[in-house]
Design an enzyme around this catalytic site. Structure first.
Site, PDB file in Angstrom:
ATOM      1  N   LYS A  97       0.830  -1.214   0.000  1.00  0.00           N
ATOM      2  CA  LYS A  97       0.000   0.000   0.000  1.00  0.00           C
ATOM      3  C   LYS A  97       0.865   1.264   0.000  1.00  0.00           C
ATOM      4  O   LYS A  97       0.627   2.210  -0.754  1.00  0.00           O
ATOM      5  CB  LYS A  97      -0.934  -0.026   1.210  1.00  0.00           C
ATOM      6  N   CYS A 125      -3.176  11.169   1.790  1.00  0.00           N
ATOM      7  CA  CYS A 125      -2.560   9.865   1.493  1.00  0.00           C
ATOM      8  C   CYS A 125      -1.207  10.023   0.823  1.00  0.00           C
ATOM      9  O   CYS A 125      -0.173   9.645   1.373  1.00  0.00           O
ATOM     10  CB  CYS A 125      -3.469   9.066   0.579  1.00  0.00           C
TER      11      CYS A 125
END
Ligand code: SAJ
Length: 415
Positions: free
Chosen positions: A219, A273
């Protein structure tokens, strides 16, 4: 395929937890969403939403109306516990960006008393490598009667633990929840397989199984890949500016090569993010990480470069009126988190180099720190127009109307 219906507790009802909880509820699972924000809990129980995301309102309303989704301040016993809480930076005195996993740790402690043998815990939050193992450690410290080890030697009292990092793009969350491939890392194979079984109830794409550390780093790698590639585009924009070359044309032409696919420069990288996760890799192996760190620095510096360019343009005017078009971190959303456009506008106002007129059709003026102006008024009154976000409304501007203005287009929509 028929998937067994479960009782699921989702810890955290934000941009990931709420869509996931309501998606699971509409697939027939009984879901209890838990959040520390009482207002959010009440809003959701009334069938409404406290965040903006296309189609989320419809999904939540249908989940609540079906009776399958309820929100609460406290968890209860369940088959599966999903942790979808924030993983920000530590608030320290240094400038070092150190990941803060205290919300994950707190969520693990909160659910510990409710666990029963055979339960599954899934960590969805984007997490530094080692976080899922830390969850296992916390549970084993608090519950000596349960086994959270990677071997299944104590199968009768086993708790299954997996990491399934969220991958959805804000603005397209509902579609991507269903369509995106998923990666699931388990503390053992059985944990990964149990999590896979649950995700199959709403995910139509491939689900790949691995260990927890690989899933965690995968991720972080995805977001770092994007960050590095945006930094490449941003660096090109500085080079082109120096050399008097149109960077948008340059990228378009270079991308005609079959193996070149350069992303788009902008005023910097925002959101919660891409501007955050690469630092988790830097923190994990500081002496190894050079490219990823430099990319972060290139992207973080871009807003200051934009401000200097505006300052130079404003110097040509006695009392410049500067129109800042867009405040959100990217196009066609209302999210202001870590937004370079917001930061640039804030700095221009604080710098007092002219009258700044901010405009963002997606942002509600009531919740904004500056006065917002209509697009038509800004287009008419501003001497200098800065495009900071490529919202669809700005793309539609009649360029004839602004041909006398000084334009600084950081998104390349008016070229
Ligand atoms: N940006 C550019 N140029 C580009 C693309 C983006 O300057 O060519 C900027 C945007 O304007 C924005 C920032 O980058 O300020 C981030 O936007 P984004 O659309 O690239 O990504 P996010 O932050 O909305 O969502 C990302 C996604 N990750 C990847 O695409 C690898 C999403 O799939 C993740 O789930 C999400 O981060 C997350 O939650 O981690």
């Amino acid at each position: 395929m028929q998937v067994k219906k479960q009782k699921i507790v989702v810890m955290g009802l934000g941009y990931i937890g709420l869509p996931t909880a309501s998606m699971l509820a509409t697939k027939g699972h009984r879901v209890l969403g838990v959040d520390i924000n009482e207002k959010a809990v009440n809003t959701i129980n009334a069938g409404n939403i406290h965040i903006v995301e296309p189609d989320l309102d419809i999904l939540v309303r249908s989940a609540v109306n079906s009776g399958n989704l309820k929100a609460s301040l406290v968890p209860e016993e369940a088959d599966t516990f999903i942790l979808a809480v924030p993983t920000p930076f530590k608030n320290g005195s240094t400038n070092e960006k150190i990941p803060d996993i205290s919300f994950v740790e707190a969520a693990a402690r909160t659910i510990a008393p409710f666990l029963r043998p055979g339960n599954l815990i899934i960590l969805e939050s984007t997490s530094p490598v080692g976080t899922t193992e830390r969850v296992a450690q916390i549970i084993s410290e608090l519950r000596h009667d349960l086994s959270t080890g990677s071997s299944l030697s104590h199968a009768a009292n086993q708790i299954f633990i997996a990491h399934c990092p969220e991958r959805v793009l804000p603005g397209h969350i509902i579609r991507e929840l269903v369509d995106n491939d998923r990666i699931i890392g388990g503390i053992n194979r059985a944990s990964a397989e149990k999590a896979q079984e649950l995700y199959k109830s709403f995910c139509n794409a491939n689900i790949y199984l691995t260990d927890v550390k690989t899933a965690e780093l995968a991720k972080l790698t995805e977001n770092s890949f994007r960050d590095v590639n945006i930094a490449f585009a941003n660096e090109l924009s500085l080079i082109c500016d120096r050399l008097g070359i149109n960077v948008w044309e340059l990228i378009e032409l270079a991308n005609k090569h079959p193996r070149v696919n350069i992303l788009q420069p902008g005023p910097g990288v925002g959101g919660h993010c891409i501007a955050v996760d690469p630092w988790f890799i830097v923190a994990a192996a500081p002496d190894q990480v050079r490219l990823i760190r430099t990319a972060r620095e290139v992207n973080d510096n871009k807003p200051y470069w934009v401000i200097e360019k505006v300052r130079a343009k404003a110097d040509r005017f006695k009392e410049p009126v500067i129109g800042c078009l867009g405040l959100t971190f990217k196009a066609n959303i209302d999210d202001l988190r870590e937004s370079p456009a917001l930061e640039i506008t804030r700095e221009l106002i604080a710098g007092g180099i002219g009258r700044v007129m901010a405009c963002d059709p997606n942002v509600n003026g009531k919740f904004c720190e500056f006065q917002l102006f209509d697009l038509a008024e800004v287009l008419q009154k501003a001497d200098i127009l800065i495009v900071l976000v490529d919202h669809v409304e700005f793309k539609g501007v009649d360029l004839e109307l602004i041909k006398e203005k000084v334009v600084f287009d950081t998104r390349g929509i008016w070229r």
